[in-house]
Design a protein around this motif. Sequence first.
Motif, mmCIF file in Angstrom:
data_model
loop_
_atom_site.group_PDB
_atom_site.id
_atom_site.type_symbol
_atom_site.label_atom_id
_atom_site.label_comp_id
_atom_site.label_asym_id
_atom_site.label_seq_id
_atom_site.Cartn_x
_atom_site.Cartn_y
_atom_site.Cartn_z
ATOM 1 N N LEU A 162 30.585 40.614 36.145
ATOM 2 C CA LEU A 162 29.529 40.020 36.947
ATOM 3 C C LEU A 162 29.483 38.516 36.716
ATOM 4 O O LEU A 162 29.779 38.044 35.607
ATOM 5 C CB LEU A 162 28.176 40.630 36.586
ATOM 6 N N LEU A 163 29.103 37.779 37.741
ATOM 7 C CA LEU A 163 28.862 36.351 37.607
ATOM 8 C C LEU A 163 27.472 36.065 38.151
ATOM 9 O O LEU A 163 27.242 36.131 39.356
ATOM 10 C CB LEU A 163 29.906 35.531 38.362
ATOM 11 N N GLN A 164 26.541 35.796 37.249
ATOM 12 C CA GLN A 164 25.191 35.427 37.636
ATOM 13 C C GLN A 164 25.139 33.925 37.834
ATOM 14 O O GLN A 164 25.459 33.169 36.912
ATOM 15 C CB GLN A 164 24.183 35.851 36.565
ATOM 16 N N LEU B 232 27.547 37.754 41.700
ATOM 17 C CA LEU B 232 28.814 38.272 42.188
ATOM 18 C C LEU B 232 29.280 39.406 41.287
ATOM 19 O O LEU B 232 29.053 39.382 40.076
ATOM 20 C CB LEU B 232 29.871 37.174 42.228
ATOM 21 N N SER B 233 29.967 40.360 41.903
ATOM 22 C CA SER B 233 30.496 41.503 41.166
ATOM 23 C C SER B 233 31.966 41.680 41.504
ATOM 24 O O SER B 233 32.388 41.437 42.636
ATOM 25 C CB SER B 233 29.720 42.761 41.548
ATOM 26 N N CYS B 234 32.732 42.087 40.503
ATOM 27 C CA CYS B 234 34.161 42.346 40.705
ATOM 28 C C CYS B 234 34.518 43.604 39.926
ATOM 29 O O CYS B 234 34.318 43.656 38.713
ATOM 30 C CB CYS B 234 34.986 41.169 40.228
ATOM 31 N N THR B 235 35.066 44.580 40.624
ATOM 32 C CA THR B 235 35.480 45.828 39.983
ATOM 33 C C THR B 235 36.987 45.962 40.045
ATOM 34 O O THR B 235 37.583 45.841 41.112
ATOM 35 C CB THR B 235 34.817 47.022 40.665
ATOM 36 N N GLN C 179 43.762 46.856 41.795
ATOM 37 C CA GLN C 179 42.934 46.242 42.824
ATOM 38 C C GLN C 179 41.696 45.609 42.187
ATOM 39 O O GLN C 179 41.081 46.188 41.290
ATOM 40 C CB GLN C 179 42.469 47.270 43.865
ATOM 41 N N LEU C 180 41.363 44.429 42.655
ATOM 42 C CA LEU C 180 40.126 43.755 42.276
ATOM 43 C C LEU C 180 39.316 43.563 43.544
ATOM 44 O O LEU C 180 39.795 42.950 44.503
ATOM 45 C CB LEU C 180 40.407 42.398 41.628
ATOM 46 N N VAL C 181 38.102 44.084 43.545
ATOM 47 C CA VAL C 181 37.258 44.000 44.735
ATOM 48 C C VAL C 181 35.978 43.264 44.377
ATOM 49 O O VAL C 181 35.220 43.696 43.496
ATOM 50 C CB VAL C 181 36.926 45.399 45.279
ATOM 51 N N GLU C 182 35.746 42.147 45.059
ATOM 52 C CA GLU C 182 34.555 41.335 44.817
ATOM 53 C C GLU C 182 33.471 41.650 45.847
ATOM 54 O O GLU C 182 33.773 42.073 46.969
ATOM 55 C CB GLU C 182 34.874 39.834 44.907
ATOM 56 N N GLY D 181 41.454 39.074 43.162
ATOM 57 C CA GLY D 181 40.719 39.680 44.243
ATOM 58 C C GLY D 181 40.896 38.879 45.518
ATOM 59 O O GLY D 181 41.550 37.837 45.544
ATOM 60 N N GLN D 182 40.266 39.356 46.585
ATOM 61 C CA GLN D 182 40.450 38.744 47.888
ATOM 62 C C GLN D 182 39.502 37.574 48.123
ATOM 63 O O GLN D 182 39.692 36.790 49.051
ATOM 64 C CB GLN D 182 40.244 39.785 48.999
ATOM 65 N N GLY D 183 38.513 37.437 47.285
ATOM 66 C CA GLY D 183 37.572 36.326 47.398
ATOM 67 C C GLY D 183 36.304 36.702 48.128
ATOM 68 O O GLY D 183 36.302 37.571 49.009
#
Length: 125
Positions: free
Chosen positions: A83-85, A20-23, A3-6, A116-118
């Motif tokens: 992370l996306l700064q 933005l963060s994605c785990t 699973q990718l969760v943003e 991820g789901q976006g």
Amino acid sequence: QVQLVESGGGLVQPGGSLRLSCTASGNIFTIYAMKWYRQAPGKQRELVATLLSGGVAAGGTDYPDSVKGRFSISRDNAKNTVLLQMNNLKLEDTAVYFCNAVLRTAPAAPPSTHWGQGTQVIVSS
């Protein structure tokens, strides 16, 4: 399963910043690359940031000219989080941003790509 969760999207004025963060979680043996894509209405999905497994210190990042100097990708390896700064945001940065990971779920498994789901980013005055 992987699973990718943003998280971290939202509404921001031009010139503003968002992070933005994605785990990634689940059956993960090793991650080769984590990337951010975006898709604006009526447009194709666009790659905006790549982080290879060597990490930022190894120079394993890449950005298209449209975001170079404004966007920065980084990773917390311990948390499988990328992370996306995003700084100096422009109207044209408005899009749904998707996290992407290329990884193996087991030593003998072939590399696989997961999404991820976006998360929505709206840049508007």
